[in-house]
Design a protein around this motif. Structure first.
Motif, PDB file in Angstrom:
ATOM      1  N   LEU A   9       0.928  -1.135   0.181  1.00 41.98           N
ATOM      2  CA  LEU A   9      -0.141   0.041  -0.003  1.00 41.98           C
ATOM      3  C   LEU A   9       1.001   1.217   0.101  1.00 41.98           C
ATOM      4  O   LEU A   9       1.884   1.468   0.855  1.00 41.98           O
ATOM      5  CB  LEU A   9      -0.876   0.161   1.284  1.00 41.98           C
ATOM      6  N   ARG A  10       0.683   1.939  -0.911  1.00 43.07           N
ATOM      7  CA  ARG A  10       1.414   3.341  -1.053  1.00 43.07           C
ATOM      8  C   ARG A  10       0.530   4.591  -1.337  1.00 43.07           C
ATOM      9  O   ARG A  10      -0.520   4.498  -1.785  1.00 43.07           O
ATOM     10  CB  ARG A  10       2.264   3.065  -2.202  1.00 43.07           C
ATOM     11  N   GLN A  11       0.937   5.648  -0.566  1.00 44.56           N
ATOM     12  CA  GLN A  11       0.352   6.925  -0.683  1.00 44.56           C
ATOM     13  C   GLN A  11       1.099   7.521  -1.958  1.00 44.56           C
ATOM     14  O   GLN A  11       2.211   7.722  -1.612  1.00 44.56           O
ATOM     15  CB  GLN A  11       0.171   7.868   0.595  1.00 44.56           C
ATOM     16  N   ILE A  12       0.186   8.084  -2.675  1.00 41.74           N
ATOM     17  CA  ILE A  12       0.588   9.048  -3.738  1.00 41.74           C
ATOM     18  C   ILE A  12      -0.254  10.417  -3.898  1.00 41.74           C
ATOM     19  O   ILE A  12      -1.327  10.375  -4.192  1.00 41.74           O
ATOM     20  CB  ILE A  12       0.703   8.267  -5.240  1.00 41.74           C
ATOM     21  N   ALA A  13       0.433  11.398  -3.307  1.00 46.02           N
ATOM     22  CA  ALA A  13      -0.510  12.832  -3.318  1.00 46.02           C
ATOM     23  C   ALA A  13      -1.548  12.355  -2.033  1.00 46.02           C
ATOM     24  O   ALA A  13      -1.427  11.965  -1.046  1.00 46.02           O
ATOM     25  CB  ALA A  13      -0.954  13.336  -4.423  1.00 46.02           C
ATOM     26  N   GLU A  36      -8.962   7.105   1.753  1.00 44.33           N
ATOM     27  CA  GLU A  36      -8.228   7.075   2.879  1.00 44.33           C
ATOM     28  C   GLU A  36      -8.917   5.919   3.928  1.00 44.33           C
ATOM     29  O   GLU A  36      -8.167   5.306   4.531  1.00 44.33           O
ATOM     30  CB  GLU A  36      -8.510   8.483   3.664  1.00 44.33           C
ATOM     31  N   THR A  37     -10.341   5.697   3.991  1.00 45.41           N
ATOM     32  CA  THR A  37     -10.794   4.716   4.648  1.00 45.41           C
ATOM     33  C   THR A  37     -10.574   3.322   4.244  1.00 45.41           C
ATOM     34  O   THR A  37     -10.122   2.490   4.797  1.00 45.41           O
ATOM     35  CB  THR A  37     -12.274   4.847   4.750  1.00 45.41           C
TER      36      THR A  37
END
Length: 87
Positions: A9-13, A36-37
């Motif tokens: 799992l990665r956050q991009i912006a 987000e959830t």
């Protein structure tokens, strides 16, 4: 419930994505976009959890009523199951 090895799992912006790595790229093409959830729930599933624990964690983290949270969790679990991401 636990997510198979080989998915990160990665956050991009402001977005979250699940991508396969290593051998998982053979069976899963592309990526899964999450809000987000969804990212919160997916992270819990990477660690290994139960539906009951997901509900408890979600109620502690977000301002949501129990029925709505349960419906959202059920829908998300089904989405992950359809993508064949559980061990």
């Amino acid at each position: 419930m636990k997510i198979k090895e080989g998915f990160i799992l990665r956050q991009i912006a402001d977005s979250y994505v699940v991508v396969p790595v290593g051998q998982a790229t053979i069976d899963f093409n592309g990526m899964m976009n999450l809000n987000e959830t969804g990212a919160f729930l997916f992270q819990k599933m990477i660690e290994g959890t139960t539906k009951e624990q997901l509900l408890s964690d979600m109620l502690a983290e977000y301002d949501v009523d129990k029925d709505k949270a349960q419906k959202d969790i059920d829908a998300f679990v089904e989405k992950v199951r359809k993508e064949n991401l559980f061990e």
